[in-house]
Design an enzyme around this catalytic site. Structure first.
Site, PDB file in Angstrom:
ATOM      1  N   GLN A  13      18.640  17.434  12.186  1.00  0.00           N
ATOM      2  CA  GLN A  13      17.244  17.831  12.275  1.00  0.00           C
ATOM      3  C   GLN A  13      16.621  17.337  13.576  1.00  0.00           C
ATOM      4  O   GLN A  13      17.218  16.531  14.305  1.00  0.00           O
ATOM      5  CB  GLN A  13      16.464  17.265  11.083  1.00  0.00           C
ATOM      6  CG  GLN A  13      16.529  15.752  10.984  1.00  0.00           C
ATOM      7  CD  GLN A  13      16.121  15.223   9.626  1.00  0.00           C
ATOM      8  OE1 GLN A  13      15.379  15.868   8.897  1.00  0.00           O
ATOM      9  NE2 GLN A  13      16.595  14.049   9.275  1.00  0.00           N
TER      10      GLN A  13
ATOM     11  N   ASP B 238      12.637   8.517  -2.623  1.00  0.00           N
ATOM     12  CA  ASP B 238      11.702   8.704  -1.506  1.00  0.00           C
ATOM     13  C   ASP B 238      12.165   9.896  -0.697  1.00  0.00           C
ATOM     14  O   ASP B 238      12.753   9.770   0.378  1.00  0.00           O
ATOM     15  CB  ASP B 238      11.667   7.427  -0.650  1.00  0.00           C
ATOM     16  CG  ASP B 238      10.651   7.512   0.471  1.00  0.00           C
ATOM     17  OD1 ASP B 238       9.762   8.377   0.396  1.00  0.00           O
ATOM     18  OD2 ASP B 238      10.743   6.710   1.414  1.00  0.00           O
TER      19      ASP B 238
END
Length: 568
Positions: free
Chosen positions: A290, A419
């Site tokens: 990413q 998370d």
């Protein structure tokens, strides 16, 4: 002696075999098919990155493009009489549109804030041009030296000798039909093999070596050279001088545009990044998975963006991480597992408890962990969590890691914290499934607690309550609650940035779920040894639970791997 007309007839030079034409045509079909699939994959990847929900974006791009290919095949009928110049112009247009598609799509996102319609427009245009390729090439091959129509002339001459109904005429006709079928088979075989090569080249060569913008531009240049070279070299006899000059001018112009864009791509990317993130971009890198961007000045806290979505807002991240971690620490908390959390903020909160003996962080992208450990601003914000000896980082897909964790883990975890990005972002969907929660239950102690970030209660209530239903289907008893916060005014997809009616500005909420394996829903509270918190207290937790419960709607079905139910 033969008649005078026979003696004076010019000797016909033997026509070159069509094999000399077919090979370069098949080679160009191979190259163009590879380029076409690169354009297609680039649109899917960039649309998923900019808009989110990769399943939806892939469905839109693929369906629109296949439909447009059919339209292009029909439109190609009008160009069959001028197939050579038509094919040359089609390939030049495809090279220009496909090569520039990534830059235009990114520019529309950066400066206009909207890219959905641009994705559809490029899918239509590229699909129409790809659909016109094969029919035009079929026309060119049939007109090539030794092709079926010229064989037909010879067949007519033979028919005059043997008669129209003679056996030889019928055999020649059958041979031409077989030859045409073989030509079609060869074209489609080259097309499919080229698509395979393009599909493999995109993720393994173009993206890691050139990136999306430069990769698309280079692909366009290859497309233009292949298509223009075929027409101007192999089928030059089918071109008039005017057509030849037109094709040369068009191809030179396309290559000049692509070359100029390639030279300016770095400047363009920096300008677009400033338009998206503002002028305070401190770090911008591409990891294996990413794009990671850190913004902020020296005085203020940093903001962390992953693939254009805000993941850590330095101004108020403590509200999010305190609400995520500390209610789950109300009980035994010697061993903590954090799924995601590569920024180190959740680990920071867990490490504030003196009773914590180990914290295991399972993060897919090591580049994020590396940046969180080495960047001064991020390392300060996470209190150097990754330098603590109690922290162990595991680079792995959390789902696959948990599948084998039951045999590897000698002690169960007291606390598991999820998370992760919102479930509306497709890559996260499997980590919000009933199967994943079942794996979490296997590594928890009987009294262990599981805290899940489940998106916004107010903005995406269906998504939030689907997470709740999925946890309960996996055998957990749940307690919903939420936390309010303020963002720095950045909207970029279904994640933490978008917490105020889709605007990403002003006060909003984060939704959480605290879960226990079976039994009664857990009580919200803080541990006796909890550190001093800036945003949480017993009163605020009770209000957070009441606020979340007010949004509860009808019972929803759980989400599973084979039937994901998160719509973004």
């Amino acid at each position: 002696m033969p008649p005078e007309s026979v003696r004076r007839a010019p000797v016909r030079r033997p026509e070159p075999p069509r094999r000399t034409v077919r090979f370069p045509v098949l080679a160009v079909v191979f190259v163009c098919a590879a380029c076409g699939l690169v354009y297609e994959l680039e649109l899917v990847a960039l649309a998923s990155y900019l808009i989110g929900d990769s399943v939806t974006q892939a469905s839109v791009v693929l369906s629109v493009m296949v439909f447009a290919m059919g339209v292009g095949s029909l439109l190609a009928k009008r160009l069959r009489c001028r197939a050579a110049v038509g094919f040359g112009l089609v390939e030049a247009g495809l090279a220009l549109i496909g090569g520039c598609s990534a830059m235009v799509l990114y520019a529309s996102f950066a400066w206009l804030g909207e890219s959905r319609y641009v994705v559809v427009a490029f899918s239509l245009a590229i699909g129409v041009l790809i659909g016109a390729e094969i029919p035009l090439l079929m026309s060119l091959i049939q007109r090539a030296p030794g092709a079926a129509d010229r064989s037909g002339q010879g067949r007519s001459r033979r028919s005059g000798r043997f008669g129209r109904s003679g056996r030889t005429g019928r055999k020649a006709s059958t041979g031409d039909e077989d030859d045409a079928a073989g030509t079609v088979a060869d074209l489609f075989a080259a097309d499919y093999v080229g698509a395979l090569v393009g599909g493999l080249a995109f993720p393994f060569l173009l993206l890691p070596w050139l990136g999306q913008l430069t990769g698309a531009l280079v692909t366009g240049a290859v497309n233009a050279v292949a298509g223009g070279g075929l027409v101007l070299w192999v089928f030059r006899r089918d071109l008039t001088p005017r057509s030849r000059a037109l094709l040369i001018a068009v191809n030179v112009s396309v290559l000049a545009v692509l070359a100029t864009a390639t030279v300016l791509v770095d400047d363009f990317e920096q300008a677009a990044r400033r338009a998206v993130y503002g002028d305070r971009v401190r770090v911008a890198i591409h990891t294996e998975l990413q794009e990671v961007v850190v913004t902020g000045g020296r005085e203020g806290p940093p903001d962390l963006f992953l693939d254009g979505r805000l993941r850590v807002a330095g101004q108020d991240e403590y509200r999010y991480h305190e609400a995520l971690v500390h209610p789950a620490m109300n009980g035994a908390h010697a061993r903590v597992l954090i799924v995601g959390g590569g920024d180190g903020m959740a680990a920071r909160e867990a490490l504030r408890y003196p009773g914590v003996r180990s914290v295991t962080v399972v993060e897919l992208d090591p580049g994020v962990v590396r940046l969180a450990r080495t960047d001064p601003a991020l390392a300060t914000l996470n209190a150097q969590a990754f330098r603590d000896r109690r922290v162990r980082v595991v680079r792995a897909d959390a789902f696959h890691w948990l599948r084998g964790a039951t045999d590897r883990v000698q002690e169960r975890y007291d606390v598991v914290i999820s998370d992760l990005p919102d479930p509306g972002i497709t890559p996260s969907t499997k980590l919000y499934s009933e199967e994943f929660y079942g794996l979490v239950g296997q590594v928890l102690t009987p009294a262990g607690r599981f805290a899940v970030h489940a998106g916004s209660v107010t903005d995406r209530p269906r998504t939030y309550w689907t997470v709740d239903a999925t946890l309960r289907a996996a055998g957990f008893a749940t307690r919903p609650y939420s936390a309010s916060g303020r963002t720095p005014g950045f909207a970029a997809g279904p994640d933490r940035a978008d917490r105020s009616s889709g605007t990403g500005r002003g006060p909003g909420d984060w939704g959480f779920l605290l879960a226990l394996p079976g039994g009664r829903p857990p009580a919200l509270g803080l541990a006796a040894d909890a550190p001093r918190l800036r945003s949480l207290g017993e009163g605020t937790l009770a209000a957070a639970a009441r606020r979340a419960e007010r949004g509860r709607g009808p019972e929803l079905p759980p989400s599973t791997l084979v039937h994901p139910r998160y719509g973004g």
